[in-house]
Design an enzyme around this catalytic site. Structure first.
Site, PDB file in Angstrom:
ATOM      1  N   TYR A 174       0.851  -1.190   0.000  1.00  0.00           N
ATOM      2  CA  TYR A 174       0.000   0.000   0.000  1.00  0.00           C
ATOM      3  C   TYR A 174       0.885   1.238   0.000  1.00  0.00           C
ATOM      4  CZ  TYR A 174      -3.617  -3.301   1.623  1.00  0.00           C
ATOM      5  OH  TYR A 174      -4.483  -4.363   1.768  1.00  0.00           O
ATOM      6  N   SER A 229     -13.140  -5.223   2.545  1.00  0.00           N
ATOM      7  CA  SER A 229     -14.201  -4.675   1.684  1.00  0.00           C
ATOM      8  C   SER A 229     -15.586  -5.127   2.142  1.00  0.00           C
ATOM      9  CB  SER A 229     -13.969  -5.078   0.221  1.00  0.00           C
ATOM     10  OG  SER A 229     -12.785  -4.534  -0.287  1.00  0.00           O
ATOM     11  N   GLY A 282     -22.986   3.816  -0.884  1.00  0.00           N
ATOM     12  CA  GLY A 282     -23.514   4.690  -1.920  1.00  0.00           C
ATOM     13  C   GLY A 282     -22.585   4.941  -3.089  1.00  0.00           C
TER      14      GLY A 282
END
Length: 344
Positions: free
Chosen positions: A65, A212, A221
């Site tokens: 990352y 996730s 959303g």
């Protein structure tokens, strides 16, 4: 919306080897760029501090990352906290092998070099939970875990984990050294692990860490009430593209309706569903916004009965999800977020 002001995040045992963590973890990946632009160091540390002050003590990162900068960022935040109260999980195994490819490496010498480097970037004496990020099919898992076992014996690592591993790999690894946690994608629209992986983990006493858990932001959303930017990696995810996204929006609408019934947000309902799959389940949602972090914490206040859990599951029939769960050309995706700009 489920309020989080009075939420006390419970402590749970992750696996049966002794590791205790906050029931809700925090996935750090997005802070240094993945689905979005990286945050500044100041803003990234602010989000991490907020998580800690609200009771989250389990933080998940990886050497890939950033690359590398995510561990550095977390290490800086860690300086402000009592180390003995924090559980740091990081990962190794995804290796840059030249432009633009990524490879997976499980060779013992690579395992050791990655661990030593992560310890320096995090600026800690030990890693609480060390995962093999992806399994190297060219190297017997016994060799990889054998080296990890040595790191445990040397005190550099406390507990071992696997990410995206098959049932056979989990069994073979666990036979060499106890595996404390298996990290897999698990959410309302990604439930591949329910048939084999979950029962196996419970048989072996291995904790389950869903990444996730909000469907890469979908149940918050993303792609529905919030547009996916064209330069975002999510724009290349099959479920966020064209007709697939149009079909998946109906799933969101159903969850939105159920969320009103439970007086919470769609994200809280989706996360509560994951949280309440068992005491051995510790999801690690990530976010770059404190508002969303508070929303996630509020999901712990959403109480669901067995009937509620079944109703929510039935509202998202897996056969109706449009698009695969993986990015198109995952290697390209990994390279892409491993080459985002460094922290400011």
């Amino acid at each position: 919306m489920a309020e989080r002001n009075d939420v006390v995040i419970p402590r749970v045992k992750l696996g049966n080897q002794g590791l205790e963590v906050s029931k809700l973890g925090f996935g750090c990946m997005g802070l240094t760029g993945a689905y979005n632009s990286p945050l500044s160091e100041e803003d990234g540390i602010s989000v991490l501090n907020h998580a800690f002050t609200k009771g989250i003590t389990f933080f998940d990162t990886s050497d890939v990352y950033g690359p590398l900068t995510n561990e550095i960022l977390l290490g800086k935040a860690l300086k402000q906290w009592p180390r003995e109260k924090i559980q740091i999980a990081t990962k190794f195994g995804i290796q840059r092998s030249g432009f633009p490819d990524m490879t997976v490496n499980g060779k013992p010498e690579y395992v050791r070099s990655c661990c030593e480097a992560s310890l320096k970037r995090l600026d800690v004496e030990y890693i609480d939970l060390y995962y093999q990020h992806r399994v190297d099919t060219k190297v017997p898992i016994e060799e990889t875990i054998g080296e990890l076992k040595k790191l445990v014996e040397e005190g550099k690592v406390k507990y071992l984990g696997l990410s995206e591993a098959s049932p056979d790999t989990i069994r073979r690894a666990h036979a060499i050294h106890p595996i404390t946690a298996v990290q897999m994608e698990w959410s309302l629209w990604t439930r591949d692990i329910e048939e084999e992986i979950i029962p196996l983990c419970r048989e072996l006493g291995i904790g389950i860490v869903p990444y996730s858990p909000l469907g890469r932001g979908f149940f918050g959303g993303k792609g529905v009430v919030e547009r996916v930017a064209e330069n975002s990696n999510l724009a290349r995810h099959p479920r966020f593209q064209g007709d697939n996204l149009d079909k998946n929006r109906t799933i969101y609408t159903r969850i939105e309706s159920l969320a009103r019934k439970h007086q919470c947000t769609p994200a809280q309902l989706a996360l509560a569903w994951v949280l309440q799959q068992g005491n051995d389940v510790v999801p690690i949602p990530g976010t770059t916004k404190i508002k969303n972090l508070d929303d996630n914490i509020g999901s712990l206040m959403v109480k669901l009965t067995e009937e509620d859990l079944k109703e929510i599951s039935n509202t998202v029939p897996i056969e109706e999800i449009a698009g695969g769960r993986s990015f198109q050309n995952m290697d390209h995706f990994l390279w892409k977020f491993a080459n985002t700009p460094p922290l400011n």
